[in-house]
Design a protein around this motif. Structure first.
Motif, mmCIF file in Angstrom:
data_model
loop_
_atom_site.group_PDB
_atom_site.id
_atom_site.type_symbol
_atom_site.label_atom_id
_atom_site.label_comp_id
_atom_site.label_asym_id
_atom_site.label_seq_id
_atom_site.Cartn_x
_atom_site.Cartn_y
_atom_site.Cartn_z
ATOM 1 N N UNK A 180 11.680 3.192 28.525
ATOM 2 C CA UNK A 180 12.230 1.908 28.974
ATOM 3 C C UNK A 180 12.349 0.938 27.801
ATOM 4 N N UNK A 181 11.311 0.835 26.971
ATOM 5 C CA UNK A 181 11.361 -0.049 25.795
ATOM 6 C C UNK A 181 12.467 0.380 24.843
ATOM 7 N N UNK A 182 12.627 1.689 24.690
ATOM 8 C CA UNK A 182 13.671 2.219 23.813
ATOM 9 C C UNK A 182 15.065 1.834 24.321
ATOM 10 N N UNK A 183 15.254 1.901 25.637
ATOM 11 C CA UNK A 183 16.551 1.529 26.217
ATOM 12 C C UNK A 183 16.781 0.021 26.125
ATOM 13 N N UNK A 184 15.735 -0.761 26.339
ATOM 14 C CA UNK A 184 15.878 -2.219 26.239
ATOM 15 C C UNK A 184 16.149 -2.658 24.805
ATOM 16 N N UNK A 185 15.703 -1.857 23.832
ATOM 17 C CA UNK A 185 15.945 -2.199 22.428
ATOM 18 C C UNK A 185 17.278 -1.654 21.937
ATOM 19 N N UNK A 186 18.152 -1.324 22.885
ATOM 20 C CA UNK A 186 19.504 -0.846 22.579
ATOM 21 C C UNK A 186 19.500 0.570 22.002
ATOM 22 N N UNK A 187 18.525 1.385 22.451
ATOM 23 C CA UNK A 187 18.450 2.809 22.105
ATOM 24 C C UNK A 187 18.459 3.066 20.594
ATOM 25 N N UNK A 188 17.638 2.306 19.906
ATOM 26 C CA UNK A 188 17.498 2.538 18.479
ATOM 27 C C UNK A 188 18.514 1.828 17.613
ATOM 28 N N UNK A 189 19.459 1.112 18.227
ATOM 29 C CA UNK A 189 20.486 0.393 17.457
ATOM 30 C C UNK A 189 20.066 -1.065 17.293
ATOM 31 N N UNK A 190 20.698 -1.752 16.362
ATOM 32 C CA UNK A 190 20.368 -3.156 16.118
ATOM 33 C C UNK A 190 21.030 -4.042 17.163
ATOM 34 N N UNK A 191 20.483 -5.249 17.311
ATOM 35 C CA UNK A 191 21.121 -6.190 18.213
ATOM 36 C C UNK A 191 20.236 -6.693 19.336
ATOM 37 N N UNK A 192 18.964 -6.240 19.411
ATOM 38 C CA UNK A 192 18.059 -6.675 20.473
ATOM 39 C C UNK A 192 16.800 -7.271 19.866
ATOM 40 N N UNK A 193 16.964 -8.274 19.048
ATOM 41 C CA UNK A 193 15.835 -8.876 18.355
ATOM 42 C C UNK A 193 14.805 -9.454 19.311
ATOM 43 N N UNK A 194 15.270 -10.098 20.370
ATOM 44 C CA UNK A 194 14.356 -10.748 21.310
ATOM 45 C C UNK A 194 13.366 -9.766 21.913
ATOM 46 N N UNK A 195 13.871 -8.625 22.361
ATOM 47 C CA UNK A 195 13.007 -7.600 22.963
ATOM 48 C C UNK A 195 12.022 -7.062 21.936
ATOM 49 N N UNK A 196 12.503 -6.770 20.750
ATOM 50 C CA UNK A 196 11.659 -6.173 19.721
ATOM 51 C C UNK A 196 10.579 -7.139 19.236
ATOM 52 N N UNK A 197 10.946 -8.412 19.062
ATOM 53 C CA UNK A 197 9.954 -9.402 18.622
ATOM 54 C C UNK A 197 8.867 -9.566 19.677
ATOM 55 N N UNK A 198 9.275 -9.651 20.937
ATOM 56 C CA UNK A 198 8.284 -9.787 22.011
ATOM 57 C C UNK A 198 7.389 -8.562 22.081
ATOM 58 N N UNK A 199 7.976 -7.376 21.897
ATOM 59 C CA UNK A 199 7.190 -6.132 21.944
ATOM 60 C C UNK A 199 6.156 -6.100 20.823
ATOM 61 N N UNK A 200 6.539 -6.543 19.627
ATOM 62 C CA UNK A 200 5.597 -6.579 18.504
ATOM 63 C C UNK A 200 4.470 -7.558 18.789
#
Length: 440
Positions: free
Chosen positions: A366-386
Motif C-alpha cells: 500500500x505504501x509503495x502504491x501511495x508513493x507512486x510505485x517507486x516513481x517521483x512525485x509523491x513527496x508528501x506521502x514519503x515525507x510523512x512515512x519517514x
C-alpha cells in the motif's frame, strides 16, 4: 430394608457434615470397572457393543474406527462389522448407580439419542429432492427441519448428513425455490441457508447451484434484509461461492443489484467477527476478478471503513482489511482517498512487523502504491512515512526477509525514503495512533 436405608442416609449425612467441617474423610467414589470404557477409562455415557461382544462408549469407539483401525481394541480381533449396538442393560445399570450416588455429587447420565443412520439420511434427501422438483415447499421444509434437528443433536450426525450428499441436495432446493419467488418461500430459503453454513465447504456441484443467477439474487436479498441471522448466513455462504474461483459467478454477482451496498453495510454495521471476515473475503475476491467494481466501493466509503477496522482489529480481520485496501489502491480514486486520509500512512507503517507477515506485505504494498510505485512525485506521502519511522521498519523487513514481489517493492520504497531521511525529523516508530483525530 428400612434399617439399611436409614443407615445409608445417615452415612450420607455424616459425610456431608464432615465435608463441610473440612475433615479428611475420604469420600471419593470408585467407578465400577464394567461401567468404564476400555478405551478412555471414563464412565460410559452411551455404551455400545461391537460384534466381538465388548462394550465401549460410543464416542471413544467411533474415534478409534475413524482413525483407520479395523480391530477390536480389547480382543484385537478384526471387526467383521462396524455396527454399534446400544447396550441398554449396561446403560440402565450406570444410570441407577449414578442416582444411588447423587449424594457424592455424581449426576445421572441422560438417555442418549440414537445417532442417525446413513440410509435414513439418504431416504430423507431423496424425498427432499422429489419435493423440490414438484415445488412442494411444505414437504421440503419438513425435510430441512429433520436435517436441522439431526445437526443439533451431535457432531456425528452432522458428519453423517454431510457425507451422504446433503449439501448438494440443499443447494439444489435453494436454487429451485429462489428462482420461483423469494418472498413466497422466504422461510424455507432462510432455513436452508442456516443449515448450509455447517456444511461448508461444499462440493463443486453444490457450488454450481448456489452460483446461479437466482441463488445469487436471493442471497443478496437476504444481505439487504433486517434479519441479522439471515444476513450472517447469507454472507457466509456467499463467501464460499465467490471463493470457488469461478469468474462467471463473480460476474453474475456484480450484475446483481444492491450487492456492493449490502457488503459495505455489513462492514459498517458489523454483526460479528465471522460475518465481517466473510464480507471482506468476498470483496477481496471480487476486486481481484473484476477491476470495474473498485470505484463503486470507493464511492460507498469503503476506504475509511477499512482504515477504521485496521486500527484495533484482531489479526485475521486486519489481514483481510489490508488486503482489500491494497486492491482498492490500484485504482486512481481509491489511491487519492487513501492519501487524503490522515490515518493511512501512520497505520500502514505501524502494521509493518506488528501483526503478521501477510499484514506486513500488504502494508508495504500500500505504501509503495501511495508513493507512486517507486516513481517521483509523491513527496508528501514519503515525507510523512519517514517522519513516522517507515525507513527503519522497511529496512528491518528486508533484513529479516520477505517474498519476491514484496522484496522488490520494499527495496524501491526504501530508496525513495532514503532521499528524505536526512531532510525531516523522525519520530518514534512506535507512535500511538489514539491521539490522532479520525476523519470519519
Amino acid at each position: 430394608m428400612v434399617l439399611s436405608w436409614t443407615r445409608r442416609r445417615a452415612f450420607g449425612r455424616t459425610n456431608k457434615k464432615d465435608q463441610l467441617s473440612g475433615s479428611n474423610v475420604d469420600t471419593d467414589m470408585v467407578i465400577p470397572t464394567h461401567f468404564r470404557c476400555p478405551i478412555s477409562l471414563d464412565l460410559m455415557k452411551d455404551p455400545v457393543t461391537l460384534s466381538t461382544g465388548i462394550t465401549y462408549d460410543r464416542e471413544s469407539i467411533e474415534k478409534w474406527i475413524e482413525s483407520g483401525n479395523q480391530t477390536c481394541p480389547v480382543t484385537n480381533q478384526v471387526l467383521k462389522s462396524f455396527d454399534q449396538i446400544p447396550n441398554h442393560a449396561i446403560r440402565r445399570m450406570i444410570q441407577d448407580w449414578c442416582v444411588q450416588n447423587q449424594s457424592y455429587g455424581i449426576e445421572r447420565i441422560p438417555t442418549p439419542r440414537i445417532p442417525v443412520a446413513p440410509y435414513v439420511v439418504s431416504e430423507i434427501l431423496s424425498r427432499m429432492t422429489s419435493a423440490a422438483q414438484h415445488g412442494d415447499d411444505n414437504k421440503c421444509q419438513e425435510m430441512v427441519g429433520k436435517i436441522k434437528a439431526w445437526g443439533k443433536e451431535s457432531e456425528r450426525n452432522k458428519r453423517c448428513v454431510v457425507d451422504n450428499g446433503a449439501g448438494f441436495v440443499l443447494a439444489n432446493a435453494f436454487d429451485s425455490f429462489s428462482k420461483i419467488s423469494i418472498e413466497k418461500y422466504v422461510g424455507l430459503l432462510e432455513e436452508i441457508l442456516g443449515v448450509l453454513t455447517w456444511m461448508l465447504p461444499l462440493g463443486e456441484e453444490g457450488l454450481s447451484k448456489l452460483g446461479s443467477v437466482g441463488s445469487l439474487r436471493c442471497m443478496v436479498w437476504f444481505l439487504n434484509g433486517k434479519d441479522l441471522s439471515a444476513r450472517k448466513n447469507s454472507g457466509l455462504v456467499l463467501k464460499e461461492v465467490v471463493c470457488s474461483g469461478n469468474f462467471h459467478v463473480v460476474d453474475g454477482l456484480v450484475r446483481t443489484g444492491g450487492v456492493f451496498e449490502a457488503l459495505v453495510k455489513m462492514i459498517r454495521e458489523p454483526i460479528g467477527p465471522t460475518a465481517t471476515k466473510a464480507c471482506l473475503t468476498t470483496i477481496f475476491h471480487m476486486i481481484s476478478s473484476n477491476e470495474r467494481i473498485k470505484s463503486k466501493l470507493v464511492e460507498l466509503g469503503l476506504v475509511s471503513l477499512l482504515l477504521e477496522i485496521v486500527v484495533d482489529s484482531e489479526r485475521s480481520i486486519c489481514e483481510k482489511a489490508l488486503g482489500v485496501l491494497d486492491g482498492i489502491c490500484d485504482c486512481k480514486e481509491g489511491k487519492e482517498i487513501a492519501k487524503r486520509n490522515a490515518l493511512t500512512v501512520p497505520l500502514m507503517v505501524k502494521k509493518i512487523l506488528r501483526v503478521s507477515e501477510l499484514a506486513s506485505e500488504f502494508s508495504v504494498s500500500i505504501l509503495w502504491k501511495l508513493s507512486n510505485k517507486g516513481k517521483k512525485g509523491e513527496e508528501g506521502v514519503l515525507i510523512e512515512a519517514v517522519q513516522v519511522g517507515a525507513f527503519q521498519k522497511v529496512l528491518v523487513m528486508l533484513q529479516v526477509g520477505c517474498g519476491g514481489s514484496t522484496k522488490e517493492k520494499a527495496t524501491e520504497l526504501l530508496k525513495l525514503l532514503n532521499i528524505y531521511r536526512d531532510r525531516v525529523e523522525c519520530v518514534d516508530s512506535s507512535l500511538e495512533l489514539k491521539y490522532l483525530k479520525k476523519p470519519f
